[in-house]
Design a protein around this motif. Structure first.
Motif, mmCIF file in Angstrom:
data_model
loop_
_atom_site.group_PDB
_atom_site.id
_atom_site.type_symbol
_atom_site.label_atom_id
_atom_site.label_comp_id
_atom_site.label_asym_id
_atom_site.label_seq_id
_atom_site.Cartn_x
_atom_site.Cartn_y
_atom_site.Cartn_z
ATOM 1 N N GLY A 14 -6.856 121.655 119.713
ATOM 2 C CA GLY A 14 -6.126 120.764 120.184
ATOM 3 C C GLY A 14 -4.983 120.143 119.131
ATOM 4 N N THR A 15 -5.277 119.262 117.904
ATOM 5 C CA THR A 15 -4.436 118.884 116.418
ATOM 6 C C THR A 15 -4.014 120.565 116.159
ATOM 7 N N GLN A 16 -4.719 121.299 115.341
ATOM 8 C CA GLN A 16 -4.407 122.511 114.888
ATOM 9 C C GLN A 16 -3.148 123.097 115.826
ATOM 10 N N ALA A 17 -3.336 123.366 117.695
ATOM 11 C CA ALA A 17 -2.510 124.145 118.286
ATOM 12 C C ALA A 17 -1.051 123.589 118.252
ATOM 13 N N LYS A 18 -1.365 122.359 117.982
ATOM 14 C CA LYS A 18 -0.036 120.825 118.041
ATOM 15 C C LYS A 18 1.417 122.023 116.333
ATOM 16 N N MET A 19 0.134 121.384 115.775
ATOM 17 C CA MET A 19 0.733 121.880 114.820
ATOM 18 C C MET A 19 1.823 122.856 113.550
ATOM 19 N N VAL A 20 -0.006 123.872 114.151
ATOM 20 C CA VAL A 20 1.591 126.037 114.273
ATOM 21 C C VAL A 20 1.967 125.853 115.353
ATOM 22 N N GLN A 28 1.736 125.963 122.835
ATOM 23 C CA GLN A 28 0.970 125.230 123.294
ATOM 24 C C GLN A 28 0.533 125.516 124.575
ATOM 25 N N VAL A 29 -0.554 126.730 124.337
ATOM 26 C CA VAL A 29 -1.277 126.246 125.773
ATOM 27 C C VAL A 29 -2.222 125.704 126.044
ATOM 28 N N SER A 30 -2.553 124.715 126.465
ATOM 29 C CA SER A 30 -3.526 123.724 126.529
ATOM 30 C C SER A 30 -3.995 123.751 128.285
ATOM 31 N N THR A 31 -5.410 124.165 128.555
ATOM 32 C CA THR A 31 -6.026 123.842 129.454
ATOM 33 C C THR A 31 -6.302 122.691 130.015
ATOM 34 N N GLY A 32 -6.834 122.167 129.125
ATOM 35 C CA GLY A 32 -6.928 120.358 129.216
ATOM 36 C C GLY A 32 -6.094 119.829 129.350
ATOM 37 N N ASP A 33 -4.951 120.012 129.135
ATOM 38 C CA ASP A 33 -3.730 119.150 128.891
ATOM 39 C C ASP A 33 -3.019 119.299 130.062
ATOM 40 N N MET A 34 -2.854 121.178 131.098
ATOM 41 C CA MET A 34 -1.799 120.629 132.094
ATOM 42 C C MET A 34 -3.074 120.299 132.914
ATOM 43 N N ILE A 201 -7.773 118.013 107.855
ATOM 44 C CA ILE A 201 -6.866 118.707 109.111
ATOM 45 C C ILE A 201 -5.742 119.527 108.222
ATOM 46 N N ALA A 202 -5.070 119.106 107.178
ATOM 47 C CA ALA A 202 -4.462 119.880 106.457
ATOM 48 C C ALA A 202 -4.618 121.240 106.374
ATOM 49 N N GLN A 203 -6.092 121.134 105.364
ATOM 50 C CA GLN A 203 -6.590 122.608 104.780
ATOM 51 C C GLN A 203 -6.934 123.090 105.811
ATOM 52 N N VAL A 204 -7.279 123.068 107.215
ATOM 53 C CA VAL A 204 -7.592 123.605 108.068
ATOM 54 C C VAL A 204 -6.630 124.844 108.552
ATOM 55 N N GLN A 205 -5.614 123.666 108.386
ATOM 56 C CA GLN A 205 -4.293 124.167 108.700
ATOM 57 C C GLN A 205 -4.196 125.370 107.829
ATOM 58 N N ASP A 206 -4.173 125.249 106.759
ATOM 59 C CA ASP A 206 -3.166 126.154 105.740
ATOM 60 C C ASP A 206 -4.025 127.310 106.224
ATOM 61 N N GLN A 207 -4.779 127.584 106.065
ATOM 62 C CA GLN A 207 -6.138 128.473 106.269
ATOM 63 C C GLN A 207 -6.362 128.968 108.024
ATOM 64 N N ILE A 208 -5.461 128.828 108.615
ATOM 65 C CA ILE A 208 -5.653 128.750 109.798
ATOM 66 C C ILE A 208 -4.111 129.961 109.621
ATOM 67 N N LEU A 209 -3.200 129.091 109.338
ATOM 68 C CA LEU A 209 -1.780 129.759 108.940
ATOM 69 C C LEU A 209 -1.903 131.121 108.013
ATOM 70 N N VAL A 210 -3.105 130.936 107.462
ATOM 71 C CA VAL A 210 -3.320 132.609 106.677
ATOM 72 C C VAL A 210 -3.480 133.274 107.419
ATOM 73 N N ALA A 211 -4.956 133.337 108.298
ATOM 74 C CA ALA A 211 -6.071 133.691 109.326
ATOM 75 C C ALA A 211 -4.263 134.758 110.089
ATOM 76 N N MET A 212 -3.702 134.215 110.787
ATOM 77 C CA MET A 212 -2.508 134.270 111.588
ATOM 78 C C MET A 212 -1.473 134.963 111.423
ATOM 79 N N GLY A 213 -2.121 135.510 109.592
ATOM 80 C CA GLY A 213 -1.166 136.648 109.190
ATOM 81 C C GLY A 213 0.182 135.274 108.185
ATOM 82 N N GLY A 214 -0.251 134.254 107.641
ATOM 83 C CA GLY A 214 1.156 133.461 107.124
ATOM 84 C C GLY A 214 2.486 133.785 107.809
ATOM 85 N N ASN A 215 2.884 134.227 109.176
ATOM 86 C CA ASN A 215 3.507 133.650 109.671
ATOM 87 C C ASN A 215 3.919 133.602 110.855
#
Ligand code: ADP
Ligand code: ADP
Ligand code: ZN
Length: 215
Positions: A14-20, A28-34, A201-215
């Protein structure tokens, strides 16, 4: 970009999805939130779901699949979306495939967050959620400026009914049995990008963005 964030409860989805979501401008489509919204609104579906959520079990596949189908068909999902907390079972993953085919869409990646069980318990027992906007905090790892007050909207922070230690153990079992098999499921389609979720949290965010192709 159409992605799934997969990982045990408390892994940081959830933390990362909100940031991305903010960064890339895709919802962000969160079934828990819905589901929690439906509980708050007191709909018949919400009342039934609450009993399952409080026990740490999963809500019925048909219910969550219905919610997600409706959500993904909306215009703001056209350019992409982040699925957070869905799918959680193989039947849900199969239903998602059918739904995406119907919409003429394909998944781009599955971000798999790896976190130790002990860390997960510590993260969830310290998690505080904003009642008004859903923003996530942690009493130690990501504290709000003012105790129990949301930095974003000033709303009150609360401890979720299912964020109690006994329920967390049950949720981890449910994850291992019903959700973890989805890693192999998506590996077969070569979609899985594994991220070390034990970092800050910030490092995880950076790596996710890279894994998503940096876009
Ligand atoms: P967490 O963020 O800790 O993983 P969620 O907010 O995603 O928790 O989910 C809370 C509860 O809502 C789950 O324990 C389950 O009861 C229900 N739930 C959320 N998403 C699903 C889903 N895809 N399928 C079934 N139940 C779900
Ligand atoms: P999930 O959606 O997977 O259940 P959350 O994003 O709600 O997980 O995170 C659970 C708790 O852990 C929250 O209180 C959050 O502030 C905190 N948290 C999230 N990511 C990290 C991290 N990388 N390091 C430390 N705490 C984190
Ligand atoms: Zn808030």
């Amino acid at each position: 970009m159409k992605v799934i964030f997969l990982g045990p409860p408390g892994s940081g989805k959830g933390t990362q999805a909100k940031m991305v979501s903010e960064r890339l401008g895709i919802p962000q489509v969160s079934t828990g939130d819905m589901l929690r919204s439906a509980v708050r609104e007191g709909t018949p579906m919400g009342l039934k779901a609450k009993a399952m959520m409080d026990s740490g079990a999963l809500v019925a596949d048909e219910v969550v699949v219905g919610i997600v189908q409706e959500r993904l068909a909306k215009a703001d999902c056209e350019a992409g979306f982040i699925l957070d907390g869905f799918p959680r079972t193989v039947p849900q993953a199969d239903a998602l495939q059918t739904c995406l085919q119907g919409l003429g869409k394909d998944l781009d990646a599955v971000i798999s967050l790896k976190v130790d069980s002990d860390a997960v318990v510590e993260r969830i027992t310290g998690r505080r959620t904003c009642r008004d906007c859903g923003k996530l905090f942690h009493v130690r790892f990501d504290p709000p400026t003012q105790e129990n007050v949301c930095d974003s909207c000033g709303g009150a922070l609360y401890l979720r009914d299912d964020d109690q230690e006994a329920t967390i153990r049950k949720r981890l079992e449910v994850y291992a049995e019903q959700t973890a098999p989805l890693i192999a499921y998506y590996q077969r389609a070569d979609l899985v990008r594994t991220i070390d979720g034990m970092q800050g949290i910030a490092q995880v965010q950076d790596q996710i963005l890279v894994a998503m192709g940096g876009n």
